[in-house]
Design an enzyme around this catalytic site. Structure first.
Site, PDB file in Angstrom:
ATOM      1  N   THR A 191      38.996 -48.376  -1.088  1.00  0.00           N
ATOM      2  CA  THR A 191      37.961 -47.358  -1.258  1.00  0.00           C
ATOM      3  C   THR A 191      37.204 -47.141   0.049  1.00  0.00           C
ATOM      4  O   THR A 191      36.900 -48.106   0.754  1.00  0.00           O
ATOM      5  CB  THR A 191      36.948 -47.852  -2.314  1.00  0.00           C
ATOM      6  N   VAL A 220      37.192 -46.102 -15.321  1.00  0.00           N
ATOM      7  CA  VAL A 220      36.295 -45.712 -14.232  1.00  0.00           C
ATOM      8  C   VAL A 220      35.775 -46.991 -13.584  1.00  0.00           C
ATOM      9  O   VAL A 220      35.396 -47.928 -14.282  1.00  0.00           O
ATOM     10  CB  VAL A 220      35.116 -44.874 -14.768  1.00  0.00           C
ATOM     11  N   GLY A 221      35.773 -47.021 -12.264  1.00  0.00           N
ATOM     12  CA  GLY A 221      35.292 -48.208 -11.551  1.00  0.00           C
ATOM     13  C   GLY A 221      33.852 -48.057 -11.102  1.00  0.00           C
ATOM     14  O   GLY A 221      33.068 -47.299 -11.682  1.00  0.00           O
ATOM     15  N   ASP A 222      33.524 -48.764 -10.057  1.00  0.00           N
ATOM     16  CA  ASP A 222      32.153 -48.755  -9.536  1.00  0.00           C
ATOM     17  C   ASP A 222      31.876 -47.568  -8.621  1.00  0.00           C
ATOM     18  O   ASP A 222      30.721 -47.152  -8.460  1.00  0.00           O
ATOM     19  CB  ASP A 222      31.901 -50.040  -8.729  1.00  0.00           C
ATOM     20  N   GLY A 243      36.531 -52.884  -3.642  1.00  0.00           N
ATOM     21  CA  GLY A 243      37.088 -54.028  -4.352  1.00  0.00           C
ATOM     22  C   GLY A 243      37.089 -53.822  -5.853  1.00  0.00           C
ATOM     23  O   GLY A 243      37.010 -52.686  -6.321  1.00  0.00           O
TER      24      GLY A 243
HETATM   25  N1  ASP Z   1      36.224 -50.164  -6.116  1.00  0.00           N
HETATM   26  C1  ASP Z   1      37.365 -49.383  -6.508  1.00  0.00           C
HETATM   27  C2  ASP Z   1      37.454 -49.354  -7.999  1.00  0.00           C
HETATM   28  O1  ASP Z   1      37.188 -50.344  -8.634  1.00  0.00           O
HETATM   29  C3  ASP Z   1      38.655 -49.820  -5.980  1.00  0.00           C
HETATM   30  C4  ASP Z   1      38.707 -50.504  -4.676  1.00  0.00           C
HETATM   31  O2  ASP Z   1      37.817 -50.388  -3.837  1.00  0.00           O
HETATM   32  O3  ASP Z   1      39.677 -51.216  -4.448  1.00  0.00           O
HETATM   33  O4  ASP Z   1      37.868 -48.360  -8.524  1.00  0.00           O
END
Ligand code: ASP
Length: 331
Positions: A191, A220-222, A243
């Site tokens: 990201t 949905v992520g952060d 992450g």
């Molecule tokens: N933070 C992102 C999510 O959880 C993915 C990533 O940064 O690897 O969707």
């Protein structure tokens, strides 16, 4: 003359230095660190972003060094990665969910605390720009799914197939086992979260992603969640994350880091505390990566992650640098 008085009385205002009116408001904000220990000049303008996305900070710097504002800088900076089909974690070319759909999450936040986000957006490359239009042209903060996509078309965004042959082929191979195992530091980039301060000392941030590869449809992520994947308070600073988003949401990580800076921690100390909170809640788990970056009003920066391998890109008038992050688990 005490440094504080020198600062108050000075009228320096060129790029890289601080202006008297802004210092006055600095001084009245008691929870912000004292400026007495700060070496001049303060680092404005500045752009930082997660991972070594050098092209993105270079674009942001192009905007900032031409006198542009931090909101344009972060938007245009992260758009570079959204458009790059070789980046399989952001925008066009991103890895799909388990059903083969590329779904994007993004948000943006400005100096006045305005924010906009899109979640589960399909068929539009520049999710961050749709998020900005949500912020600026609707009474809402978030639009999701079909509603977000429809809104984007109404604003003139073009429909595109975001699934590239490469990502499709990898997904087809993945389907043979269908095991959901996020890889730590996958491809060493992920990201993109970006924070910038412009020549007037105004802070903005943006965050954009295609999310965890092979996630459940609808996950949905952060990254589009204000406070989790990104938070900016122009009085204090900003933070952003990359992450495993589930863990960042559980700690409201970026908001936490900005609040810790408000209480007097440096960006570095605040990022370390943010990661520690997550690890305290995951005593038996070590198999996931999270990286935070943060900046305070003075232009000081910091970062911290769980596993070695994370870094952040920084562009100032001294040039561009990729700064390796310290980690909770030591190399
Ligand atoms: N933070 C992102 C999510 O959880 C993915 C990533 O940064 O690897 O969707």
């Amino acid at each position: 003359m005490k440094r504080r008085n020198f600062l108050k009385n000075s009228t320096i205002g060129t790029a890289g230095l601080i202006t008297a009116p802004i210092l006055a408001s600095f001084d009245s904000t008691e929870s912000i660190n004292s400026l007495d220990n700060v070496d001049l000049p303060i680092q404005w303008p500045i752009a930082i972003c997660t991972w070594n996305f050098a092209n993105a900070t270079a674009k942001a710097w192009e905007v900032l060094s031409a006198g542009g504002n931090s909101l344009d800088a972060v938007e245009q900076g992260v758009m570079v990665e959204e458009a790059d089909v070789n980046n399989q974690t952001v925008g066009k070319g991103g890895r799909p969910d388990r059903d083969g759909h590329v779904t994007l999450d993004a948000c943006i936040m400005d100096k006045d605390g305005n924010c906009g986000a899109v979640i589960y957006l399909q068929n539009i490359t520049h999710a961050v720009s749709v998020a900005r239009r949500v912020m600026e042209e609707t009474p809402h903060v978030m639009l999701a799914g079909k509603g977000a996509e429809q809104f984007a078309y109404e604003k003139g965004f073009k429909k595109e197939d975001l699934l590239t042959d490469k990502s499709k082929a990898e997904w087809t191979t993945w389907k043979k086992t269908s095991q959901y195992k996020p890889v730590i530091n996958i491809e060493n980039h992920d990201t993109i979260g970006m924070l910038a301060i412009d020549k007037n000392g105004e802070i903005s941030g943006a965050c954009t992603t295609s999310g965890m590869a092979y996630k459940y449809g609808g996950r949905v992520g952060d990254s589009p969640i204000i406070g989790a994947g990104l938070f900016v308070d122009n009085e204090v600073g900003g933070a952003t994350a990359t992450g495993v988003g589930e863990e960042v949401v559980r700690t409201v990580g970026s908001f936490l880091i900005v609040e810790l800076m408000r209480q007097g921690k440096t960006p570095q100390e605040a990022c370390e505390e943010g990661v520690k909170r997550i690890m305290d809640k995951n005593k038996d788990r070590r198999d996931f990566q999270i990286g935070f970056i943060a900046i305070n009003k003075k232009g000081e920066t910091g970062s911290y992650c769980i596993h070695p391998g994370f870094s952040y890109s920084m562009y100032t008038k001294a040039g561009q640098v990729n700064k390796p992050s310290e980690s909770y688990i030591k190399p």
